[in-house]
Each structure stands twice: as C-alpha cells, then as structure tokens.
Design a protein around this motif. Structure first.
Motif, PDB file in Angstrom:
ATOM      1  N   TYR A 180       0.739  -1.145   0.122  1.00 20.46           N
ATOM      2  CA  TYR A 180      -0.147  -0.053   0.262  1.00 20.46           C
ATOM      3  C   TYR A 180       0.773   1.213   0.108  1.00 20.46           C
ATOM      4  O   TYR A 180       0.252   2.385  -0.478  1.00 20.46           O
ATOM      5  CB  TYR A 180      -0.777   0.517   1.253  1.00 20.46           C
ATOM      6  CG  TYR A 180      -1.894  -1.006   1.433  1.00 20.46           C
ATOM      7  CD1 TYR A 180      -2.985  -1.187   0.262  1.00 20.46           C
ATOM      8  CD2 TYR A 180      -1.934  -2.173   1.569  1.00 20.46           C
ATOM      9  CE1 TYR A 180      -4.571  -1.515   0.185  1.00 20.46           C
ATOM     10  CE2 TYR A 180      -3.032  -3.117   1.893  1.00 20.46           C
ATOM     11  CZ  TYR A 180      -4.174  -2.951   0.823  1.00 20.46           C
ATOM     12  OH  TYR A 180      -4.500  -3.892   1.096  1.00 20.46           O
ATOM     13  N   PRO A 217       1.449   1.406  -4.764  1.00 19.34           N
ATOM     14  CA  PRO A 217       0.666   2.905  -5.933  1.00 19.34           C
ATOM     15  C   PRO A 217       1.287   3.326  -7.079  1.00 19.34           C
ATOM     16  O   PRO A 217       0.714   3.367  -8.479  1.00 19.34           O
ATOM     17  CB  PRO A 217       1.173   4.062  -4.859  1.00 19.34           C
ATOM     18  CG  PRO A 217       1.159   3.106  -2.804  1.00 19.34           C
ATOM     19  CD  PRO A 217       1.210   1.901  -3.720  1.00 19.34           C
ATOM     20  N   LYS A 263       0.373  -0.081  -9.744  1.00 17.02           N
ATOM     21  CA  LYS A 263      -0.673   0.946 -10.360  1.00 17.02           C
ATOM     22  C   LYS A 263      -0.675   1.903 -10.979  1.00 17.02           C
ATOM     23  O   LYS A 263      -1.790   2.167 -11.840  1.00 17.02           O
ATOM     24  CB  LYS A 263      -1.668   0.747  -9.109  1.00 17.02           C
ATOM     25  CG  LYS A 263      -2.056  -0.501  -8.396  1.00 17.02           C
ATOM     26  CD  LYS A 263      -3.576  -0.438  -7.178  1.00 17.02           C
ATOM     27  CE  LYS A 263      -3.779  -1.701  -6.548  1.00 17.02           C
ATOM     28  NZ  LYS A 263      -4.542  -1.074  -5.562  1.00 17.02           N
TER      29      LYS A 263
END
Length: 237
Positions: free
Chosen positions: A8, A13, A16
C-alpha cells in the motif's frame, strides 16, 4: 507490517499508476477462511499483480533460489519477495516436493489464501498446459475451495527472459470457487487427484480462452532446449 507497507505504500501505488491493472470477479475470493487461488502462469509479473489487486493478503510458493542471492541485489530480491508474500520452497523434486506440499498446507491451515500455478512453471508460448496434481492434493487434504484465476497480458509487458517490464496494461479475471468436498478422504487416490486437477485446468481454460495442450509445460521447455542444442551442434559440424 512489511507486507502492508510494500503493498500500500512502497510498491503498490507505483505499479498501479504505471500499469493500470484491471480486475473482474474480485468478489469470488472468499472474504475469510482458507482457499487456493489457482492461476495460469504467463510471466514473472503474475506474482506481483495478483496479490496487489485483491483485498486479502496471500502467499505464493516461490523458488528458493530467489532468496539466496548475495550482496545488495540479493538483499533487495529477498526483501521484495518477502514483501509480496512469497514463501521459499525447494523445487528439486522427491522429498523437496513433499516439503513444499507441507508448507502450502501450513498456510491453508492458518486460514490464509495460497496462490498456486498448477502448470508448475511459466508457459513458454502463452498456451495453457497440463496441471500437476499437487494442487489437488492440497485442496483435498486442507478441505478448501479452489478459485480459478486468469492473468491477462502479463507476458506482453514482461516476457520470459526480460528483467525490465514494458509499459502496458494487464488484467485479472477471477472465476467462481470450485468445491471438491465430494472427494473428501480420497486424496490418496491418484485417479481422483488427476480428475480434480483436470477440472481446475478446464475451469482456467474456459475462463481465459487460452489454447490448451495436454502436455506439461516443462516438457515443452525441455524439448525446445534439446532442439536448440541439436541446432547448435549441427551448425558446428
């Protein structure tokens, strides 16, 4: 904590944002309790995107070679694999295979998700190949459902042999869980294990529409190596 940070904060991040992965069928993963996520295997990147795109933590059984490197690079590789939920196993066969099975059963016994590639190795050409029966034995011994997972286009962004991925979009399709409780207590029957494994591979083929070939991927790879070796010898004659 380390897994959470990697997913996370550190890796998630960025991955993604760059690759914009999409996912269909996320609700088919049980909200709690143990389950096996059975995935096709197109690329090294499969083990990155699947844990990243589901809500629950999960573990993969990974080659122990990834955890034995030296120096800064070895440390970074170990940290990456541990941070993405990989568990080192010895794939040399024999007693090592039994140890790998027991490691997987420990994960499932803890009520967690375990990712397995039934083909045993990456597809050399994008086809779906025959599954190995270890996944069936785990499912029957642990009394857990098997969730079929299809990775899409991961081989496009990171083909076999490439260390740096290309920029592109990848996807994940998750099917409905498969229940094999009708075979309870039959994990010692090799015909049952083959039947269960074939049912898993059929579900994967239908979900992803990959061309299927009823031979082990490792056999195809070995044949390719043998042909290449013969070609080299012929050119030297």
């Amino acid at each position: 904590m380390f897994y959470w940070l990697m997913k996370y904060v550190v890796i998630g991040p960025i991955v993604k944002g760059v690759f914009r992965p999409w996912i269909v069928g996320r609700r088919n993963i049980p909200a709690e309790g143990a389950a096996i996520l059975a995935s096709n295997h197109l690329s090294f990147a499969d083990s990155i995107f699947l844990p990243l795109m589901i809500d629950r933590p999960m573990s993969f059984l990974a080659k122990s070679d990834y955890f034995t490197g030296r120096g800064l690079r070895g440390w970074a590789t170990r940290a990456f694999f541990k941070g993405t939920g990989q568990i080192p196993i010895d794939r040399s066969g024999g007693k090592a295979s039994e140890a790998s099975l027991n490691t997987g059963l420990q994960v499932l016994g803890g009520g967690d998700l375990l990712g397995i590639y039934p083909e045993g190795t990456r597809s050399p050409d994008g086809k779906l190949y025959r599954g190995r029966t270890g996944i069936a034995r785990m499912a029957l011994e642990a009394h857990v459902p098997v969730v079929p997972v299809v990775m899409v286009d991961t081989d496009t962004i990171m083909p076999i042999g490439k260390r740096i991925p290309r920029i592109g979009r990848v996807g994940i399709v998750i099917g409905e869980p498969l229940d094999f409780s009708r075979f309870a207590g039959m994990e010692g029957d090799r015909y049952v294990l083959r039947s269960v494994t074939d049912e898993i591979m059929i579900a994967l083929q239908r979900l992803g529409a990959q061309e299927y070939e009823d031979v082990y991927a490792s056999t195809v790879k070995n044949r390719a190596v043998a042909r290449a070796s013969e070609g080299t010898r012929s050119s030297l004659d």
